[in-house]
Design an enzyme around this catalytic site. Structure first.
Site, PDB file in Angstrom:
ATOM      1  N   SER A 112      23.891  59.931 -55.459  1.00 56.79           N
ATOM      2  CA  SER A 112      24.202  61.244 -55.998  1.00 56.79           C
ATOM      3  C   SER A 112      22.927  62.048 -56.259  1.00 56.79           C
ATOM      4  CB  SER A 112      25.009  61.079 -57.296  1.00 56.79           C
ATOM      5  OG  SER A 112      25.402  62.332 -57.790  1.00 56.79           O
ATOM      6  N   HIS A 120      18.787  64.068 -70.967  1.00 55.60           N
ATOM      7  CA  HIS A 120      18.675  62.949 -70.036  1.00 55.60           C
ATOM      8  C   HIS A 120      17.536  62.015 -70.475  1.00 55.60           C
ATOM      9  CE1 HIS A 120      21.438  64.611 -67.175  1.00 55.60           C
ATOM     10  NE2 HIS A 120      20.637  65.516 -66.671  1.00 55.60           N
ATOM     11  N   LYS A 163      22.892  62.469 -62.966  1.00 52.15           N
ATOM     12  CA  LYS A 163      23.959  62.200 -61.995  1.00 52.15           C
ATOM     13  C   LYS A 163      24.952  61.115 -62.434  1.00 52.15           C
ATOM     14  CE  LYS A 163      23.713  64.783 -59.497  1.00 52.15           C
ATOM     15  NZ  LYS A 163      23.982  66.193 -59.909  1.00 52.15           N
TER      16      LYS A 163
HETATM   17  P1  A3P Z   1      28.614  62.525 -56.726  1.00 54.02           P
HETATM   18  O1  A3P Z   1      27.367  63.151 -56.231  1.00 54.02           O
HETATM   19  O2  A3P Z   1      28.635  61.041 -56.497  1.00 54.02           O
HETATM   20  O3  A3P Z   1      29.851  63.177 -56.227  1.00 54.02           O
HETATM   21  P2  A3P Z   1      25.924  65.010 -63.338  1.00 54.02           P
HETATM   22  O4  A3P Z   1      26.936  65.943 -63.895  1.00 54.02           O
HETATM   23  O5  A3P Z   1      25.399  64.012 -64.320  1.00 54.02           O
HETATM   24  O6  A3P Z   1      24.855  65.731 -62.585  1.00 54.02           O
HETATM   25  O7  A3P Z   1      26.688  64.075 -62.288  1.00 54.02           O
HETATM   26  C1  A3P Z   1      27.152  64.582 -61.069  1.00 54.02           C
HETATM   27  C2  A3P Z   1      28.047  63.553 -60.425  1.00 54.02           C
HETATM   28  O8  A3P Z   1      29.281  63.477 -61.177  1.00 54.02           O
HETATM   29  C3  A3P Z   1      28.430  63.929 -59.007  1.00 54.02           C
HETATM   30  O9  A3P Z   1      28.633  62.683 -58.322  1.00 54.02           O
HETATM   31  C4  A3P Z   1      29.724  64.681 -59.251  1.00 54.02           C
HETATM   32  O10 A3P Z   1      30.546  64.809 -58.123  1.00 54.02           O
HETATM   33  C5  A3P Z   1      30.352  63.783 -60.302  1.00 54.02           C
HETATM   34  N1  A3P Z   1      31.433  64.445 -61.046  1.00 54.02           N
HETATM   35  C6  A3P Z   1      31.453  65.671 -61.603  1.00 54.02           C
HETATM   36  N2  A3P Z   1      32.629  65.941 -62.159  1.00 54.02           N
HETATM   37  C7  A3P Z   1      33.415  64.853 -61.958  1.00 54.02           C
HETATM   38  C8  A3P Z   1      34.772  64.522 -62.296  1.00 54.02           C
HETATM   39  N3  A3P Z   1      35.540  65.373 -62.938  1.00 54.02           N
HETATM   40  N4  A3P Z   1      35.219  63.297 -61.918  1.00 54.02           N
HETATM   41  C9  A3P Z   1      34.436  62.434 -61.251  1.00 54.02           C
HETATM   42  N5  A3P Z   1      33.157  62.689 -60.909  1.00 54.02           N
HETATM   43  C10 A3P Z   1      32.649  63.887 -61.259  1.00 54.02           C
END
Ligand code: A3P
Length: 294
Positions: A131, A101, A41
């Site tokens: 998240s 990860h 996340k």
């Molecule tokens: P939130 O749940 O806080 O919105 P991962 O890809 O490591 O699983 O992380 C997911 C998190 O990154 C989520 O956070 C998601 O919304 C956020 N995320 C994905 N794409 C993004 C972008 N282009 N800009 C900012 N945050 C992004």
């Protein structure tokens, strides 16, 4: 029911990953591999899309060849009968971009031996926790997070998939000067400064790390295409192709908020005090600092 997690060296991992652990540890890296490393996340999908856009020179059609979470083999992923992350990586021509990860102590040693490039993205602990909580609510292949106050305790105790956030970021921070690591922060990536000359331009830092230089036009294209709003609507990024039985995005969308500081809408004052107390102890002795709000 939801699956339980297994454990390797005190780190919780999915049971299927634990079952394949010997094969994962003996993974053979290649010297020209690029490994994207994150705590869950922390912005994995986001950095994957940025890296892909740079590698494909901004060709959107090439970037849409597959959902972003399938473009880069996920080393520790193992869900038979589908090909495992290791098998996908073995079948991939060089140069490969891979994803993990895993904390430093569990990384297959071959990555260090082959002197690969590592791109680490760190995100502040409080937003990661929030998240991760929402992710576990909607993803049916990870344990149910239970109510927020219980999840809060589990996260602090490191009893979540891939282990404690603190050890993860500290571990990668510590190896960054001994290996070829570009260490980025989610919070810095949010402060978009779309000028290739700006030393704080995170996308340009990634490009230079990959041996490329972006002109203004390409940089702006990448900034736009990888912005939260555009990725949220991009079916190749928002995981909309995943069946509801695996991810129920009506509970919480995968592209949820994409902001810095959403923890303030979740942490009580008492939780925040407890968290900071614990954080101070666990992060003592490191010069690693995080921005908790923009
Ligand atoms: P939130 O749940 O806080 O919105 P991962 O890809 O490591 O699983 O992380 C997911 C998190 O990154 C989520 O956070 C998601 O919304 C956020 N995320 C994905 N794409 C993004 C972008 N282009 N800009 C900012 N945050 C992004």
């Amino acid at each position: 029911g939801r699956p339980q997690l297994g454990e390797v060296e005190g780190i919780l991992l999915s049971q299927s990953t634990c079952n394949e652990w010997q094969r994962i540890q003996s993974f053979q890296a290649r010297p020209d591999d690029l490994l994207i490393c994150t705590y869950p996340k922390a912005g994995t999908t986001w950095i994957q899309e940025i890296v892909d856009m740079i590698q494909q020179d901004g060709d959107l059609e090439k970037c849409k060849r597959a959902p972003v979470h399938h473009r880069h083999p996920f080393i520790e992923w193992a869900r038979p009968p589908q090909p495992s992350g290791v098998e996908q990586a073995e079948a991939m021509p060089s140069p490969r971009t891979l994803k993990t990860h895993l904390p430093v102590k569990l990384l297959p040693p071959s990555f260090w031996e082959q002197k690969c490039k590592f791109l680490y993205v760190a995100r502040n602990a409080k937003d990661c926790m929030v998240s991760y909580y929402h992710f576990q609510r909607m993803s049916k292949v990870v344990p149910d997070p239970g109510p927020w106050h219980e999840y809060f305790e589990m996260f602090m105790a490191g009893k979540v998939g891939w282990g404690p956030w603190h050890d993860h970021v500290k571990g990668w921070w510590k190896v960054k000067d001994m290996h070829c690591v570009l260490f980025l922060f989610y919070e810095d990536m949010k402060k978009v400064m779309p000028s290739p000359q700006d030393p704080k331009c995170e996308i340009q830092k990634v490009a230079q790390f990959l041996g490329k230089n972006l002109d203004q036009e390409l940089l702006e294209k990448i900034v736009y295409h990888t912005s939260f709003d555009v990725m949220k609507d991009n079916p190749m990024a928002n995981r909309s192709g995943i069946p509801v039985s695996i991810m129920d995005q009506s509970i919480s969308p995968f592209m949820r908020k994409g902001t810095v500081g959403d923890w303030k809408n979740h942490f009580t004052v008492a939780q925040n005090e407890r968290f900071e107390d614990d954080y101070e102890k666990k992060m003592a002795g490191t010069n690693l600092t995080f921005c908790m709000e923009l």
